[in-house]
Design a protein around this motif. Structure first.
Motif, PDB file in Angstrom:
ATOM      1  N   ILE A  16       0.832  -1.204   0.000  1.00 16.62           N
ATOM      2  CA  ILE A  16       0.000   0.000   0.000  1.00 16.62           C
ATOM      3  C   ILE A  16       0.864   1.251   0.000  1.00 16.62           C
ATOM      4  CG2 ILE A  16      -1.619   1.334   1.406  1.00 16.62           C
ATOM      5  CD1 ILE A  16      -2.921  -1.329   2.184  1.00 16.62           C
ATOM      6  N   SER A  17       1.945   1.248   0.784  1.00 13.37           N
ATOM      7  CA  SER A  17       2.806   2.437   0.828  1.00 13.37           C
ATOM      8  C   SER A  17       3.542   2.638  -0.500  1.00 13.37           C
ATOM      9  CB  SER A  17       3.791   2.342   1.997  1.00 13.37           C
ATOM     10  OG  SER A  17       4.643   1.232   1.809  1.00 13.37           O
ATOM     11  N   MET A  22       4.040   5.796  -5.399  1.00 11.97           N
ATOM     12  CA  MET A  22       4.102   5.897  -6.860  1.00 11.97           C
ATOM     13  C   MET A  22       3.052   6.867  -7.391  1.00 11.97           C
ATOM     14  SD  MET A  22       4.919   1.946  -7.842  1.00 11.97           S
ATOM     15  CE  MET A  22       4.738   2.177  -9.578  1.00 11.97           C
ATOM     16  N   LEU A  23       1.851   6.824  -6.835  1.00 12.76           N
ATOM     17  CA  LEU A  23       0.809   7.750  -7.275  1.00 12.76           C
ATOM     18  C   LEU A  23       1.174   9.194  -6.958  1.00 12.76           C
ATOM     19  CD1 LEU A  23      -2.431   5.791  -6.361  1.00 12.76           C
ATOM     20  CD2 LEU A  23      -1.577   6.340  -8.644  1.00 12.76           C
ATOM     21  N   SER A  24       1.715   9.420  -5.786  1.00 11.05           N
ATOM     22  CA  SER A  24       2.066  10.797  -5.424  1.00 11.05           C
ATOM     23  C   SER A  24       3.235  11.296  -6.261  1.00 11.05           C
ATOM     24  CB  SER A  24       2.380  10.895  -3.941  1.00 11.05           C
ATOM     25  OG  SER A  24       3.519  10.101  -3.640  1.00 11.05           O
ATOM     26  N   MET A  25       4.209  10.449  -6.563  1.00 13.02           N
ATOM     27  CA  MET A  25       5.333  10.878  -7.392  1.00 13.02           C
ATOM     28  C   MET A  25       4.902  11.103  -8.836  1.00 13.02           C
ATOM     29  SD  MET A  25       7.843  11.429  -5.507  1.00 13.02           S
ATOM     30  CE  MET A  25       9.100  11.681  -6.717  1.00 13.02           C
ATOM     31  N   LEU A  29       5.548  14.662 -10.634  1.00  9.85           N
ATOM     32  CA  LEU A  29       6.434  14.731 -11.785  1.00  9.85           C
ATOM     33  C   LEU A  29       5.715  14.768 -13.127  1.00  9.85           C
ATOM     34  CD1 LEU A  29       9.088  12.127 -10.628  1.00  9.85           C
ATOM     35  CD2 LEU A  29       9.217  14.609 -10.480  1.00  9.85           C
ATOM     36  N   SER A  30       4.398  14.759 -13.134  1.00  9.07           N
ATOM     37  CA  SER A  30       3.673  14.688 -14.405  1.00  9.07           C
ATOM     38  C   SER A  30       3.810  15.984 -15.183  1.00  9.07           C
ATOM     39  CB  SER A  30       2.201  14.390 -14.162  1.00  9.07           C
ATOM     40  OG  SER A  30       1.584  15.476 -13.525  1.00  9.07           O
ATOM     41  N   PRO A  31       3.944  15.865 -16.519  1.00  9.45           N
ATOM     42  CA  PRO A  31       4.057  17.074 -17.327  1.00  9.45           C
ATOM     43  C   PRO A  31       2.722  17.785 -17.499  1.00  9.45           C
ATOM     44  CG  PRO A  31       4.116  15.167 -18.734  1.00  9.45           C
ATOM     45  CD  PRO A  31       4.119  14.667 -17.316  1.00  9.45           C
TER      46      PRO A  31
END
Length: 139
Positions: A16-17, A22-25, A29-31
């Motif tokens: 879960i962590s 991964m979702l928060s990163m 970092l999304s363009p």
């Protein structure tokens, strides 16, 4: 609950962590967060670096599917022939310490080899048939 379930709960917590991290990163970092200006050329769809020509719902020639199916047949052939080739080794040729049930017995090897040759012959005959019918000649 006892202590025997602790590793299971620990693995669930780690999973879960990692997913949350991964979702928060990906959000950080999304363009898509940056303001980008788009124009008609940037928003036009393309395929393999080429501009699309014609309708997207056009019919494909049946030869395309025949080549794809033939590729799959030759690919599956390797899935059959590789274990067959491994099974051809007899225990005396690999190591005398192996069990006697490993490999094809010496008296049946020629029959197994002829069976594999017949299988390959059928595939080659199908390949020759499709070649003669002109499946591989592109317009």
């Amino acid at each position: 609950m006892g202590i025997e379930f602790t590793p299971i709960f620990f693995m669930i917590l780690v999973g879960i962590s990692v997913a949350i991290g991964m979702l928060s990163m990906s959000y950080v970092l999304s363009p898509g967060r940056a303001k980008t200006r788009g124009n008609r050329v940037k928003q036009m769809p393309y395929e393999s670096g080429m501009d699309p020509i014609g309708d997207a719902r056009q019919r494909f020639d049946v030869r395309y599917y025949l080549v794809a199916i033939e590729f799959l047949i030759f690919d599956v052939e390797l899935l059959l022939l590789y274990p067959w080739a491994v099974a051809q080794w007899h225990r005396d040729e690999v190591s005398p310490a192996l069990d006697a049930t490993v490999g094809v017995p010496l008296e049946l090897r020629s029959m197994a080899f002829l069976g594999a040759l017949a299988f390959i012959g059928i595939l080659v005959a199908g390949f020759a048939y499709t070649w003669r019918k002109g499946v591989y000649e592109w317009r």
